[in-house]
Motif scaffolding. Sequence first.
Motif, short mmCIF file in Angstrom:
data_model
loop_
_atom_site.label_atom_id
_atom_site.label_comp_id
_atom_site.label_asym_id
_atom_site.label_seq_id
_atom_site.Cartn_x
_atom_site.Cartn_y
_atom_site.Cartn_z
N PRO A 60 0.83 -1.21 0.00
CA PRO A 60 0.00 0.00 0.00
C PRO A 60 0.86 1.26 0.00
O PRO A 60 1.88 1.33 0.70
CB PRO A 60 -0.80 -0.13 1.30
CG PRO A 60 -0.78 -1.57 1.64
CD PRO A 60 0.54 -2.08 1.16
N VAL A 61 0.45 2.24 -0.80
CA VAL A 61 1.24 3.47 -0.94
C VAL A 61 0.36 4.70 -0.70
O VAL A 61 -0.74 4.80 -1.25
CB VAL A 61 1.86 3.57 -2.35
CG1 VAL A 61 2.62 4.89 -2.52
CG2 VAL A 61 2.78 2.39 -2.62
N PHE A 62 0.85 5.59 0.16
CA PHE A 62 0.28 6.94 0.29
C PHE A 62 1.19 7.89 -0.47
O PHE A 62 2.39 7.94 -0.23
CB PHE A 62 0.22 7.38 1.76
CG PHE A 62 -0.90 6.78 2.54
CD1 PHE A 62 -2.21 7.13 2.28
CD2 PHE A 62 -0.64 5.87 3.55
CE1 PHE A 62 -3.25 6.58 3.01
CE2 PHE A 62 -1.67 5.31 4.28
CZ PHE A 62 -2.99 5.66 4.01
N THR A 63 0.63 8.65 -1.39
CA THR A 63 1.42 9.60 -2.16
C THR A 63 1.03 11.02 -1.79
O THR A 63 -0.15 11.37 -1.77
CB THR A 63 1.18 9.41 -3.68
OG1 THR A 63 1.63 8.11 -4.05
CG2 THR A 63 1.97 10.45 -4.47
N LEU A 64 2.05 11.83 -1.48
CA LEU A 64 1.84 13.24 -1.16
C LEU A 64 2.23 14.08 -2.37
O LEU A 64 3.33 13.93 -2.91
CB LEU A 64 2.70 13.65 0.05
CG LEU A 64 2.56 12.80 1.31
CD1 LEU A 64 3.50 13.30 2.39
CD2 LEU A 64 1.13 12.82 1.81
N ALA A 82 -2.98 10.84 -1.96
CA ALA A 82 -3.66 9.82 -2.75
C ALA A 82 -3.19 8.44 -2.29
O ALA A 82 -2.04 8.27 -1.85
CB ALA A 82 -3.35 10.00 -4.24
N THR A 83 -4.08 7.46 -2.38
CA THR A 83 -3.71 6.10 -2.01
C THR A 83 -3.66 5.22 -3.24
O THR A 83 -4.42 5.40 -4.18
CB THR A 83 -4.71 5.50 -1.01
OG1 THR A 83 -6.01 5.44 -1.62
CG2 THR A 83 -4.78 6.33 0.26
N SER A 84 -2.72 4.29 -3.24
CA SER A 84 -2.65 3.25 -4.26
C SER A 84 -2.71 1.92 -3.52
O SER A 84 -1.72 1.49 -2.90
CB SER A 84 -1.35 3.36 -5.06
OG SER A 84 -1.29 2.36 -6.05
N ASP A 85 -3.88 1.31 -3.54
CA ASP A 85 -4.12 0.15 -2.69
C ASP A 85 -5.13 -0.79 -3.37
O ASP A 85 -6.26 -0.94 -2.91
CB ASP A 85 -4.65 0.64 -1.34
CG ASP A 85 -4.92 -0.48 -0.36
OD1 ASP A 85 -4.19 -1.49 -0.39
OD2 ASP A 85 -5.87 -0.35 0.43
N PRO A 86 -4.73 -1.41 -4.49
CA PRO A 86 -5.66 -2.27 -5.23
C PRO A 86 -6.24 -3.42 -4.42
O PRO A 86 -7.36 -3.87 -4.68
CB PRO A 86 -4.80 -2.81 -6.39
CG PRO A 86 -3.62 -1.92 -6.47
CD PRO A 86 -3.41 -1.35 -5.12
N LEU A 89 -6.37 -3.12 1.32
CA LEU A 89 -5.89 -3.34 2.69
C LEU A 89 -6.12 -2.12 3.58
O LEU A 89 -6.54 -2.25 4.74
CB LEU A 89 -4.40 -3.69 2.65
CG LEU A 89 -3.74 -3.98 4.01
CD1 LEU A 89 -4.39 -5.18 4.67
CD2 LEU A 89 -2.24 -4.23 3.83
N LEU A 90 -5.84 -0.92 3.05
CA LEU A 90 -6.00 0.29 3.86
C LEU A 90 -7.46 0.50 4.25
O LEU A 90 -7.77 0.95 5.36
CB LEU A 90 -5.49 1.51 3.08
CG LEU A 90 -4.00 1.51 2.72
CD1 LEU A 90 -3.66 2.73 1.89
CD2 LEU A 90 -3.14 1.45 3.96
N ARG A 91 -8.34 0.17 3.35
CA ARG A 91 -9.77 0.30 3.63
C ARG A 91 -10.23 -0.73 4.66
O ARG A 91 -10.98 -0.42 5.58
CB ARG A 91 -10.56 0.16 2.33
CG ARG A 91 -12.03 0.49 2.44
CD ARG A 91 -12.70 0.60 1.07
NE ARG A 91 -12.55 -0.63 0.29
CZ ARG A 91 -11.73 -0.77 -0.74
NH1 ARG A 91 -10.97 0.25 -1.12
NH2 ARG A 91 -11.65 -1.91 -1.42
N LYS A 92 -9.76 -1.95 4.51
CA LYS A 92 -10.14 -3.02 5.43
C LYS A 92 -9.67 -2.73 6.85
O LYS A 92 -10.35 -3.06 7.83
CB LYS A 92 -9.57 -4.36 4.95
CG LYS A 92 -10.14 -4.84 3.63
CD LYS A 92 -9.38 -6.07 3.14
CE LYS A 92 -9.84 -6.48 1.74
NZ LYS A 92 -9.01 -7.61 1.21
N CYS A 93 -8.48 -2.14 6.96
CA CYS A 93 -7.90 -1.87 8.28
C CYS A 93 -8.41 -0.56 8.88
O CYS A 93 -8.08 -0.23 10.03
CB CYS A 93 -6.38 -1.82 8.20
SG CYS A 93 -5.62 -3.39 7.72
N GLY A 94 -9.17 0.21 8.12
CA GLY A 94 -9.71 1.47 8.61
C GLY A 94 -8.74 2.63 8.55
O GLY A 94 -9.05 3.72 9.05
N ILE A 95 -7.56 2.41 7.93
CA ILE A 95 -6.55 3.48 7.89
C ILE A 95 -7.02 4.64 7.02
O ILE A 95 -6.87 5.81 7.37
CB ILE A 95 -5.21 2.93 7.37
CG1 ILE A 95 -4.67 1.89 8.35
CG2 ILE A 95 -4.20 4.06 7.20
CD1 ILE A 95 -3.40 1.20 7.89
#
Length: 236
Positions: A60-64, A82-86, A89-95
């Motif tokens: 998972p990548v957070f881009t600034l 922006a997130t790159s998370d096909p 995982l970030l959504r599932k974990c609530g991040i």
Amino acid sequence: MVIINPGNPCGSVYSYEHLSKIAETARKLGILVVADEVYGHVVFGSKPFVPMGVFGSTVPVFTLGSISKRWMVPGWRLGWLATSDPTGLLRKCGIADSIKNVLDPAPLSPTFIQAAVPEILQKTTEEFFSKTIDILRAASALCYDKLKEIPSITCPQKAEGSMFVLVKLNLSLLEDIEDDMEFCLKLAKEESLVLLPGVTVGLKNWLRITFAVEQSSLEDGLGRLKSFCERHEKKP
């Protein structure tokens, strides 16, 4: 893991292969990657800019990002995340929701900036970007060549991106200067030239130089730097 690409303060640009190894290492460690890409596409060397987000399927990548650099509006502190998370995982974990909840009450930028941003993003021409890159490429080369004329300063590599280059001080060739901070203080006092001491970014006895100025001003500044170093050189 946080990466800055293109790099400030050293003007580096990471290759696809290097970024791929970063993504794989982060995956093995079970951590995400935060990619600071405010200088994204501000590259003028042999390596193209590769967004870290292309490795989102690996980690998972957070881009600034920011409008102030590529679009040349310094001081307009308006950016995005922006997130790159096909894999989701970030959504599932609530991040992702947690970050959104933090940003929701954040103060908004001035209204005139909000009004200008759509025009800037949609209507800035490729000619503007290419001209900017040409100017920075020439300035980087000029800076690198002029620095080679100063024995007490070493430039390990010509900048390939951003607007900065990092150089090493050889204090053994200078007198009456203890470290990079004293070098910068005396330089400002004697030559009205301001550089960033490397100790401020954890690199003692290094200097950060920006070349994002008019060519005449850059030549003048580098000339002052050379004069200062010659004046403080140890006598044989």
